[in-house]
Design a protein around this motif. Structure first.
Motif: not given
Length: 173
Positions: A46, A49-50, A53-54
């Motif tokens: 997670i 993935e974050e 995405l950032r």
């Protein structure tokens, strides 16, 4: 012997219960450790993935800012080109107006035969000047104007320009 046998069987049964309990607790411990590792892996996934995405959002923001900057530079270049063309157009119009002002009224001027033209303020040695201190001879020595509304006044370089490229009184033309 039977008593000892019973005792051994009883001890074995209790040991079996304790063994089963220990195995169940060991299984629970292994399961809990596996679940903990799985949660850590899930949390890491997670977080990864974050972070992705950032990073994608940051890259998108950088791209958007670069596009805005490029668009602003393009618009500035277009505006500079437009202003340069406008300046060239204004310079051409000013040149045309100067030329028209120079040419204005020349078709109506008839030089007096045998007398040179007089130009007020002309430098020494230019046509119409007798000496460095030769004064302007006035309206009687200037070229004659043919006729019309211009017979009373000499043409002015500051005369307003009209659509036809001529200055002066539009009613008299």
């Amino acid at each position: 012997l039977s008593f000892q046998w019973q005792l051994v069987l009883n001890l074995m049964q209790r040991a079996e219960v304790s063994k089963r309990t220990a195995l169940l607790k060991a299984d629970d411990t292994v399961r809990l450790v596996k679940e903990k590792y799985q949660r850590w892996e899930d949390e890491q996934a997670i977080l990864f993935e974050e972070a992705q995405l950032r990073e994608m959002a940051r890259q998108e923001e950088i791209r958007r800012i670069q596009e805005e900057l490029f668009e602003a530079q393009r618009e500035a270049a277009l505006e500079m080109d437009r202003q340069e063309l406008e300046m060239q157009r204004q310079q051409e119009l000013a040149r045309q107006r100067r030329q028209e002002a120079i040419q204005w009224g020349r078709h109506m001027v008839v030089p007096t035969p045998g007398q040179p033209l007089q130009f007020p303020g002309a430098p020494f040695g230019s046509p119409g000047m007798d000496s460095p201190a030769a004064p302007w001879r006035g309206p009687e020595a200037t070229p004659a104007v043919s006729s019309g509304a211009f017979a009373q006044a000499a043409p002015s370089f500051a005369a307003p320009l009209l659509v036809g490229g001529r200055g002066g009184d539009s009613a008299a033309q």
